[in-house]
Scaffold this active site. Structure first.
Site, mmCIF file in Angstrom:
data_model
loop_
_atom_site.group_PDB
_atom_site.id
_atom_site.type_symbol
_atom_site.label_atom_id
_atom_site.label_comp_id
_atom_site.label_asym_id
_atom_site.label_seq_id
_atom_site.Cartn_x
_atom_site.Cartn_y
_atom_site.Cartn_z
ATOM 1 N N TRP A 357 -2.810 -3.910 1.545
ATOM 2 C CA TRP A 357 -2.110 -4.985 0.837
ATOM 3 C C TRP A 357 -1.074 -5.659 1.727
ATOM 4 C CZ3 TRP A 357 3.185 -4.886 -1.182
ATOM 5 C CH2 TRP A 357 3.909 -3.769 -0.756
ATOM 6 N N ASP A 358 -0.775 -5.022 2.860
ATOM 7 C CA ASP A 358 0.188 -5.578 3.816
ATOM 8 C C ASP A 358 -0.183 -7.012 4.201
ATOM 9 O OD1 ASP A 358 0.345 -2.819 3.729
ATOM 10 O OD2 ASP A 358 0.710 -2.570 5.863
ATOM 11 N N GLU A 488 6.439 5.004 -1.713
ATOM 12 C CA GLU A 488 5.468 6.101 -1.747
ATOM 13 C C GLU A 488 6.125 7.475 -1.753
ATOM 14 O OE1 GLU A 488 1.856 3.637 0.452
ATOM 15 O OE2 GLU A 488 3.137 4.958 1.636
ATOM 16 N N GLN A 602 10.689 2.478 1.074
ATOM 17 C CA GLN A 602 10.710 1.053 1.404
ATOM 18 C C GLN A 602 11.084 0.270 0.164
ATOM 19 O OE1 GLN A 602 6.267 1.251 1.980
ATOM 20 N NE2 GLN A 602 6.362 -0.830 1.219
#
Length: 770
Positions: A357-358, A488, A602
């Site tokens: 998805w980056d 995550e 993140q």
């Protein structure tokens, strides 16, 4: 951190050879051109630790998923881009002794990645076991102009003797992946040829049968005199070579030029692959090293015109952004809609080289603004062509009626990740793919894309969200259970704020897109409705009900959005109070301990605030930032850039600069101690965001371009170029003024500090800095 590389505006420079840094340098000095890439492995023999890496775009292998148990819906394989046959090899012998930097004494070692012109240069003096000294120069590039050619110029000069120097230029098909689950080798040799001055190797992957062919032609000279060569032709089981030996006098320079051709069944039929490779190799050889290099340099010059960011007064910051832009441009060129951007690009094996998805969340903003619109359009078409497999992915998990779950990791649209919590739970990736469609259209005004491709993708994603939510009788709200957000370091949680936010936005945007396509092209609209069996009168009311009744975790006392239900049940110890010796925590703590902590890998809630910033006032953004950033360990490469953008927004310029340096020099200075595995290509686009969207304050909404530039106190001036609605603008920012220079064909109106500014083609205008 490792700070062994010299600061320079246009080059990455390593002075002095330390084997402990070598694998990191192999990543950092990597080369690529969108079709192929090469780690900075040495051409000559190297007996020390090394991660060999030669990569061909579009070729991968479905390695066995290695787990001790199985669940329904689990991916059947873990895809990986393969270490391909080695085309760079040139063994060097000095009076019969092999040159090997792991065993030789080395002096004056200098390795330079020239980012402006796109080549790698190594220069050093080596002393052999018998005391003989040679001076070495090795220069190579993979051509941006002739994208199936690579070229090497390797020179040896005896410094204290007359003697025999031998070059053995070879192609080697006996290669392996370091991350092979079962120590399996992935290539079979199909054909080998070696003749006078040339050699060819055709290889095929096991299982899927991709083929890659490699060719080489060589020329040699002593000083300025070209040699007529009759090399010794060598063949082994999976290796073909030409060997040249000459007696060379002290001070004479003996040089070999090796021109390679690399072709694959991704672009040619298997029957024509060898002949195509011979033609490509011959064409490159006939041009010659110098002509190939000049054309390559010109292509890089053209790319830098549109994508360069210039910073005055801060060499570390300047080097950092150019390093990131350089690798983005050599990883993906947008010419082939079958290709995408892997998190490691052509620099390593980690993450399998697959698509995440980056791309949509981080790379799309970069390519929208710095490349022709077709480049981003092809990234979106890539996902459209995977829609059928995204629907199958969802079906494996029990979803119906055309619901689409795009994979977390993929090569061809199938999910192929090998961690269950990401495969099943990190479903926010669907939202990033939908938002990229919106982001592309608002920058280009290419609304025709919705009818052609985009609407079908949005409908499949919205059908997934509609089925994925649960109505809670207790709350009288829709909830999203058992998910993993961008953070995550949390698994299997309920009501991740960011995921819920993306789901609701997707449903809203799909309803708008349906109406827009119907008004714009009713014939195409009816085709899509029939193709997807869409029941407007049943599906739209449910979507609207979800939009109006989604649960969003919120803490009334703190007045902040909660990352998920129960976040405040965790012990709230801030990152500043962690033991520095236990950082990064993912390398020192158990996974159980990480999951029970409040630490955030993140941007998560802040990711949502970044994406939908226009919905929130400044105080709301600041309040959430000041709550979440102190709990964020930034152990994802994707984290610092988002925090930099938001810090700039709220006026925390010191934090914005700190986070910018961290994201821009993440790999150069190896913040996370993992550069040896490959570079963080997709987060490099976030570095661009940190400057253009953070310091530059670039935003687009309601069809208008907004700029609110600030300048870090460490900088004297900075400038960048962006494309908006097909108009190319240059922005120059210093402490006195902001200059807008138009390279466009038409007048353009934009907003700077909320003032409307009109710029005509070829003209510039200036606004006083704040």
């Amino acid at each position: 951190m490792k700070e062994y590389l010299k600061h320079d505006e246009w080059c990455i420079i390593e002075e002095g050879f330390n084997p402990d840094n070598h694998q990191s340098s192999e990543s950092i000095f990597s080369l690529g051109n969108g079709k192929m890439g090469q780690r900075a492995n040495f051409e000559e023999t190297y007996s020390g630790p090394s991660l060999q890496g030669s990569y061909v775009a579009g070729i991968y292998y479905p390695d066995k998923t290695r787990v001790g148990w199985w669940k329904n819906g689990y991916p059947e394989y873990f895809a990986k881009v393969l270490n391909s046959p080695n085309w760079i090899g040139i063994d060097v012998q000095v009076d019969g002794h092999y040159l090997d930097l792991y065993t030789c004494k080395t002096e004056n070692f200098k390795r330079t990645l020239n980012m402006k012109e796109g080549y790698l240069l190594r220069e050093f003096t080596a002393t052999m076991d018998d005391g003989k000294k040679v001076e070495i120069s090795a220069k190579r590039f993979v051509s941006m102009a002739d994208t199936e050619n690579g070229a090497i110029r390797y020179s040896v000069t005896p410094l204290n003797f007359d003697g025999k120097i031998a070059f053995t230029a070879y192609l080697d098909g006996d290669v392996e992946n370091e991350d092979s689950n079962y120590d399996e080798k992935f290539w079979n040799i199909i054909e080998m040829e070696a003749h006078n001055g040339e050699a060819y190797l055709v290889t095929e992957t096991k299982k899927l049968g991709f083929r890659a062919a490699f060719g080489m032609k060589i020329a040699a000279s002593i000083g300025d005199s070209k040699l007529n060569i009759s090399p010794e032709v060598l063949k082994k089981e999976s290796w073909v070579a030409n060997r040249i030996e000459r007696t060379v006098k002290e001070g004479e320079c003996f040089t070999i030029d090796k021109i390679a051709g690399v072709c694959s069944s991704h672009n040619y039929s298997k029957d024509e692959l060898l002949s195509a490779t011979k033609k490509v190799t011959a064409a490159g050889f006939n041009k010659g090293f110098d002509a190939l290099l000049l054309e390559h340099i010109k292509m890089w010059a053209d790319k830098w015109v549109l994508s360069d960011i210039r910073i005055k007064g801060d060499v570390a910051a300047q080097q950092g952004i150019r390093f990131n832009i350089f690798h983005l441009n050599q990883t993906y060129t947008g010419e082939d809609e079958r290709l995408n951007v892997g998190p490691k690009g052509f620099t390593g094996e980690k993450y399998g080289g697959s698509t995440y998805w980056d791309t949509e969340a981080y790379c799309v903003p970069f390519y929208i603004a710095t490349a022709p619109s077709e480049v981003t359009r092809n990234l979106l078409v890539y996902r459209y062509k995977h829609l059928e497999n995204a629907i199958k992915n969802a079906e494996k998990l029990g979803f119906k009626n055309g619901a689409a779950l795009y994979p977390m990791v993929t090569m061809n649209g199938e999910e192929c990740h090998n961690e269950w919590e990401i495969t099943f739970e990190e479903i926010h990736r669907n939202g990033a793919i939908a938002f990229a469609i919106h982001n592309y259209i608002r920058h280009t005004n290419d609304e025709a894309y919705l009818a052609e491709y985009g609407l079908e993708v949005l409908m499949g994603i919205s059908r997934f969200w509609s089925q994925r939510v649960t109505f809670s009788e207790e709350r009288q709200k829709y909830v999203m259970l058992g998910v993993t957000g961008p953070n995550e370091y949390e698994n299997n949680i309920n009501n991740n704020w960011y995921t819920n936010k993306m789901a609701v936005w997707c449903l809203k945007y799909t309803i708008e897109a349906l109406a827009k396509v119907k008004a714009m092209n009713e014939t195409r609209y009816n085709e899509i409705i029939a193709k997807t069996s869409f029941n407007y009168h049943e599906e739209i009311p449910r979507w609207e009900d979800i939009i109006g009744n989604m649960h969003f975790p919120f803490n009334e006392k703190l007045n902040v959005f909660m990352q998920q239900d129960g976040f405040m049940d965790k012990e709230q110890i801030l990152v500043k109070d962690l033991n520095p010796a236990e950082r990064p925590i993912n390398q020192y703590w158990s996974w159980d301990r990480i999951l029970r902590s409040c630490y955030i890998k993140q941007a998560d809630t802040l990711q949502g605030i970044y994406v939908f910033e226009e919905e929130y006032d400044l105080e709301t953004i600041k309040r959430n930032f000041e709550f979440y950033e102190p709990r964020t360990v930034h152990e994802s490469s994707l984290s610092p850039c988002v925090h930099s953008v938001l810090a700039a927004k709220i006026g925390d310029y010191d934090k914005a600069y700190e986070m910018y340096l961290r994201t821009s020099r993440l790999d150069i200075d190896d913040y996370n101690h993992e550069a040896h595995e490959g570079l963080h290509i997709t987060s490099m686009a976030g570095t661009w965001m940190a400057i253009v969207e953070g310091f530059g304050g670039k935003r687009v909404h309601d069809g208008q371009l907004f700029l609110n530039p600030i300048i870090p106190q460490q900088w004297q001036e900075y400038s960048f170029r962006i494309s908006f609605m097909g108009n190319d603008l240059e922005v120059v920012v210093n402490n006195k003024e902001i200059s807008i220079i138009s390279h466009a064909q038409n007048d353009i109106t934009l907003n700077v500090f909320e003032q409307e500014v009109k710029v005509s083609p070829g003209q510039s205008t200036s606004i006083d800095a704040k």
